[in-house]
Design a protein around this motif. Sequence first.
Motif, PDB file in Angstrom:
ATOM      1  N   LEU B 306       0.835  -1.201   0.000  1.00  0.00           N
ATOM      2  CA  LEU B 306       0.000   0.000   0.000  1.00  0.00           C
ATOM      3  C   LEU B 306       0.867   1.247   0.000  1.00  0.00           C
ATOM      4  CD1 LEU B 306      -2.680  -1.017   2.643  1.00  0.00           C
ATOM      5  CD2 LEU B 306      -2.733  -1.334   0.174  1.00  0.00           C
ATOM      6  N   GLY B 307       2.159   1.060  -0.220  1.00  0.00           N
ATOM      7  CA  GLY B 307       3.065   2.207  -0.182  1.00  0.00           C
ATOM      8  C   GLY B 307       3.697   2.359   1.182  1.00  0.00           C
ATOM      9  N   HIS B 308       2.851   2.629   2.192  1.00  0.00           N
ATOM     10  CA  HIS B 308       3.410   2.817   3.531  1.00  0.00           C
ATOM     11  C   HIS B 308       3.517   1.492   4.279  1.00  0.00           C
ATOM     12  CE1 HIS B 308      -0.914   2.836   4.111  1.00  0.00           C
ATOM     13  NE2 HIS B 308      -0.719   2.590   5.390  1.00  0.00           N
ATOM     14  N   GLU B 309       2.859   0.475   3.796  1.00  0.00           N
ATOM     15  CA  GLU B 309       2.939  -0.841   4.440  1.00  0.00           C
ATOM     16  C   GLU B 309       2.590  -1.908   3.421  1.00  0.00           C
ATOM     17  OE1 GLU B 309      -0.158  -0.741   7.456  1.00  0.00           O
ATOM     18  OE2 GLU B 309      -1.545  -1.696   6.065  1.00  0.00           O
ATOM     19  N   ARG B 310       2.823  -3.173   3.834  1.00  0.00           N
ATOM     20  CA  ARG B 310       2.394  -4.283   2.999  1.00  0.00           C
ATOM     21  C   ARG B 310       1.330  -5.060   3.752  1.00  0.00           C
ATOM     22  NH1 ARG B 310       7.327  -7.877   1.678  1.00  0.00           N
ATOM     23  NH2 ARG B 310       7.771  -7.369   3.845  1.00  0.00           N
ATOM     24  N   GLN B 311       0.427  -5.655   2.999  1.00  0.00           N
ATOM     25  CA  GLN B 311      -0.534  -6.553   3.623  1.00  0.00           C
ATOM     26  C   GLN B 311      -0.386  -7.929   2.994  1.00  0.00           C
ATOM     27  OE1 GLN B 311      -4.475  -4.914   3.502  1.00  0.00           O
ATOM     28  NE2 GLN B 311      -3.953  -3.234   4.899  1.00  0.00           N
TER      29      GLN B 311
END
Lengths: 315, 360
Positions: B306-311
């Motif tokens: 998501l850009g700032h994190e991954r899921q």
Amino acid sequence: MMDATGGTPTAREAAYRRHGLFSRARVREWLYGLALLSPSFALFAVFTFYPLVKGAYLGLYRSDPFGLHRVFIGFDQYLHVLRSGGFQSSLGVTFWFAVYTVPAGLVLGLALALLAHQRLRGMIIYRAVFSSTLASSVAVASVMWLTLLNPSVGILNYGLRESGVGAIQWLNDPRWALLAVSLTTTWLNLSFTFIVLLAGLQTIPEQMYESAKIDGAGAWSRFRNVTLPMLSPTIFFSLVVLTIRAFESFGQIDILTQGGPLKRTNVIVYSIYTEAFKNFNEGVAAAQAIFLFLIILVLTLVQFRFLERRVFYGS
Amino acid sequence: MSRVCFEGVTKRFGDVVAVDDLRLEVADREFLVLVGPSGCGKTTVLRLVAGLDEPDAGLIHIGDRLVNGVEPKDRDVAMVFQSYALYPHMTVRRNMEFPLRTRRVPKEERARLVGEAAETLGLVDLLGRRPSQLSGGQRQRVALGRAIVRRPAVFLMDEPLSNLDAKLRAQTRAELIELHRRLQTTVLYVTHDQVEAMTMGSRIAVMDRGALQQVGRPQEVYERPANVFVAQFIGSPPTNLVRGSVEREGETLVVRVPGGVVPLTPDRAAVVSERSLAEVLVGVRPEHLAVDAGPVAATVRVVVSLGHERQGVFALDDGQLVVARMATDGPGLREGARVQLMARPEHVHLFDPATGTRLG
């Protein structure tokens, strides 16, 4: 390359600027538009434009009672009609007829619509009842009112006699005939205004009323500040239509009074009918019809000019 | 004093119980957010306070006054509707002074109050416009302005931000918090958006199917969800829930889930053994699930950034999917790879599988 026929409006505008007003694309667009208009134009031409022109033309001639010769008398006919006492009195009758029927129709229609807009059990029955006059023809309604207004067996006079007022010669007394015809007409128009205004009421968002309630508005204030302004386009529409209808009424008068007594119900349309088909004064009738057209046109324009300013059409 | 107090308030519409025995107190000057999925009864609660609906049972107090049966106009509340319910035929000024006009506030006073409110909300230049000439955000502010001119005891707000685009919503959220700080008035705020609830409320009240699920400070509700519903509703993506069987392992208890065992903290183990439950629901928030040398084996299904994190979505051995939020700079995960998942014991929530309520 820019496509002259499609794409964004700016692309199209640019194409117009480059190729001018008569570019092939522009002409094609025009032709397409005219083709789409042609069916309704054909209908209007046959049923409106041709009769209008023919009427104006007939108004320039005088015909003898047997319809044999037509003598050209030009605009004198129009002046003659305008000056004649009969036409002036018809004008007056029509004016009062409109005064009796239009405001009453609006107020009653609005009142019924407001009542039927309440969310109560069984309201759908009232909505059906109030809408029902739309389904009855002018002729049927007139015959029905003929019975109701009958001086000896009619229910109206029964009530008046019982309450000690005494019978009224509704359709034969020159003082009452126009009122009686107006009563019938108001009843006939009622379902139209009712349906239109009820539909208008139903488009007003409930939250506007709720917000007004919380903000301290009582029933009258909500009616004045929410209902009336939000309903103004619908009311204006009904007003214009009712006015036009008043000036065009014929059927109920033909059945109830035939323009009498003492020509007190001789509205313009009935006068036109009498001149054309009873007196065979085709030219006079045509001239009157042209005046009627002009009166309705002017009235409608005046309504749009002065009243529409107070109408709010929404965002 | 303008607290709002619900005592056993119930409202039915036909067979549907919209609000079921609500007991809740909104403190004076508090910003309480009622949050729940659509149809949970939160808007009905607001309408009951406003007097637009009357409860079938129970008492509602505003301040020290019992308001059951009191007309909406006499309750000293102002409401901001989701649709704003502005009068389209009136200018911004007329809209804002409407509540003052109906209360016959003198003209000079009206002008002063509207002026102040317009100043507060940055509407001064727009007073002569009609609502149709305003942007969504401006309309929203006019609706707020109409509510604040009257200085009511309680503000009722029904999803006031839901018609704004995401960027404007974030900005207006901050402005509303600021406005509340300045006006110091009790606010009862309804939303289905848990981000609004978490960021704006001094406390939040979570509702589902007419019943109050949990009331508390946002952090409290987040950290200790009272039941399965709250655990899944608050937080995005929702809490992972996996059913497991309780097993004894030496001195302590563990929960066996597909692919491994989840250790329990001693106090949770105590609660489980006290209730002698054979099965529990294990809840772990995605941000507390780590791909590490953990005790539960799983297979990587898909990883999105998501850009700032991954899921990451992982399949347990029985096919159940769980989601984990991970830093972007962690090790790359190939689809189909076997991993070991772990969560710190204090981040593991346990719920009774029969009632869904929290254990420990």
